[in-house]
Motif scaffolding. Structure first.
Motif, short mmCIF file in Angstrom:
data_model
loop_
_atom_site.label_atom_id
_atom_site.label_comp_id
_atom_site.label_asym_id
_atom_site.label_seq_id
_atom_site.Cartn_x
_atom_site.Cartn_y
_atom_site.Cartn_z
N SER A 14 0.84 -1.19 0.00
CA SER A 14 0.00 0.00 0.00
C SER A 14 0.88 1.25 0.00
CB SER A 14 -0.89 -0.01 1.24
OG SER A 14 -1.55 1.22 1.36
N THR A 81 -9.96 1.56 3.99
CA THR A 81 -10.41 1.26 2.63
C THR A 81 -10.39 -0.24 2.38
OG1 THR A 81 -8.19 1.35 1.67
CG2 THR A 81 -9.39 3.44 1.85
N ASP A 82 -11.04 -0.66 1.31
CA ASP A 82 -11.05 -2.07 0.93
C ASP A 82 -9.63 -2.57 0.70
OD1 ASP A 82 -13.75 -1.70 0.96
OD2 ASP A 82 -14.12 -2.52 -1.02
N ASP A 83 -8.85 -1.79 -0.02
CA ASP A 83 -7.49 -2.22 -0.37
C ASP A 83 -6.63 -2.39 0.88
OD1 ASP A 83 -8.13 -2.24 -3.02
OD2 ASP A 83 -7.26 -0.27 -3.46
N GLN A 86 -7.69 -5.56 2.71
CA GLN A 86 -7.22 -6.73 1.96
C GLN A 86 -5.73 -6.95 2.20
OE1 GLN A 86 -8.65 -9.00 0.05
NE2 GLN A 86 -10.55 -8.18 -0.82
N GLU A 87 -4.98 -5.86 2.20
CA GLU A 87 -3.54 -5.96 2.40
C GLU A 87 -3.21 -6.45 3.81
OE1 GLU A 87 0.44 -3.31 1.50
OE2 GLU A 87 -1.43 -2.29 2.00
N SER A 123 -16.47 -4.93 0.38
CA SER A 123 -15.90 -6.26 0.11
C SER A 123 -16.03 -7.20 1.29
CB SER A 123 -14.41 -6.12 -0.27
OG SER A 123 -13.68 -5.51 0.79
#
Length: 367
Positions: A14, A81-83, A86-87, A123
């Protein structure tokens, strides 16, 4: 100022970075603060910050209780955030499946974050994304179980991490009741099928480890639902021992596992209130006491009324202790054929158990 070296897992990094010094957990390197004061934008990324904490937990697992709360509070401000979520999931998953001793700690960390990291983007929340990540590996289980050595090794790490997740990931119902994730129970059953369907030594060793870890809990859960899955697994183990071309050591491991299960996974259930054993309330109190002999050859034990007197007389006999060599001579003598070959022979108890097992299994097949 030079940026400190940080070990980062091989995942998409990220570009997020902290924007305030208060984001640092206690004990975190002050080099970043110094860089900020020098006017340099040299704060860690999310991946670096999380990976640093994971490495710290790996080296000092005892710090989990004292530092996890602050770590989670920092993530609440950072993972928005979604990202980013996920990370975070990927970083923890990679650490838990690539560092041999981190699977248990990783499962505990996942359980804590699933209850305290409240972000829930489109997500899915932390637990949902974690289970989705595990499903990605689960779906290729059959190929992985028959893959090359490296593929199987990664698969085994995933299997054992999933076992730890099943034991540690708590699902809270609307009424506050805490349960385990049924989806993981189903997954572990299918993973065992994949391992036993490809009876290579390392697959079977992984299955043994998984059953030692989760066998008692799985069997209890299946019994509550009226299922006989554990009986089916034990039958598969018996078939493997009889038919598979696995090594002798692995067959011994499997037999020991069957023995462990027959003893209720080593669990002891106390059926009565504990009382300290005494000669008055326990008829077996002297059962395991050694038997001694007086100079006249008369046997006596600790249950004898004259035990103390007779035992003292025994100690005073000059010939009670035999003469031993003072140079540490090997009592077995040199060239003892039995001791020379002992490493190449099966343990007598294991050999006897194996023979009985084979005879019993053959009898069942003929029925």
């Amino acid at each position: 100022m030079a940026k400190p070296q940080v070990v980062v897992a091989p995942v998409l990094m990220s570009k997020l970075s902290v924007n305030a010094p208060e984001f640092y957990p206690s004990g975190y390197s002050s080099n970043y603060t110094e860089s900020y004061e020098d006017g340099c934008e040299d704060y860690p990324t999310l991946a670096e910050y999380v990976q640093d904490f994971l490495n710290h937990l790996t080296e000092q697992p005892g710090s989990f209780e004292t530092e996890i709360e602050q770590f989670a509070e920092t993530l609440k401000e950072w993972v928005t955030t979604d990202d980013a979520l996920q990370e975070l999931v990927e970083l923890i998953y990679q650490q838990a499946t690539s560092i041999p001793n981190f699977s248990y700690m990783g499962a505990r960390l996942c359980n804590y974050l699933s209850h305290h990291l409240t972000i829930s983007p489109q997500s899915g929340n932390f637990r949902q994304l974690l289970l989705q990540r595990c499903r990605t590996e689960y779906e290729v289980k059959d190929q992985a179980a028959k893959g090359d050595e490296g593929t199987r090794k990664r698969f085994h790490a995933f299997v054992l991490f999933l076992g730890e997740l099943y034991l540690n990931l708590e699902i809270k119902g609307t009424n506050g009741q805490v349960t385990r994730a049924d989806i993981l129970q189903v997954g572990l059953r299918e993973l065992l099928n994949a391992l036993f369907s490809n009876p290579m030594d390392d697959n079977l060793i992984c299955a043994v480890k998984l059953l030692k870890l989760t066998g008692s809990v799985l069997e209890d859960a299946w019994k509550e639902k009226g299922k006989t899955d554990m009986e089916e697994i034990i039958q598969r183990i018996e078939n493997v021992v009889l038919d598979a071309n696995c090594s002798r050591d692995v067959k011994q491991m499997l037999l020991k596992l069957v023995e462990l299960r027959s003893s209720n996974w080593g669990r002891v259930h106390v059926t009565s209130t504990y009382r300290e054993a005494t000669p008055e309330n326990d008829p077996n109190y002297f059962m395991n006491e050694p038997t001694f002999y007086t100079s006249e050859g008369v046997p006596f034990t600790a249950a004898d009324p004259d035990y103390q007197e007779k035992y003292q007389e025994l100690l005073e006999r000059e010939d009670f202790f035999p003469d031993y060599e003072e140079n540490g001579t090997d009592l077995s003598g040199a060239g003892d054929p039995y001791l020379d070959d002992i490493d190449d022979e099966m343990d007598p108890e294991i050999e006897e158990a194996y023979e009985k097992f084979c005879l019993e299994s053959e009898r069942k097949r003929k029925q």
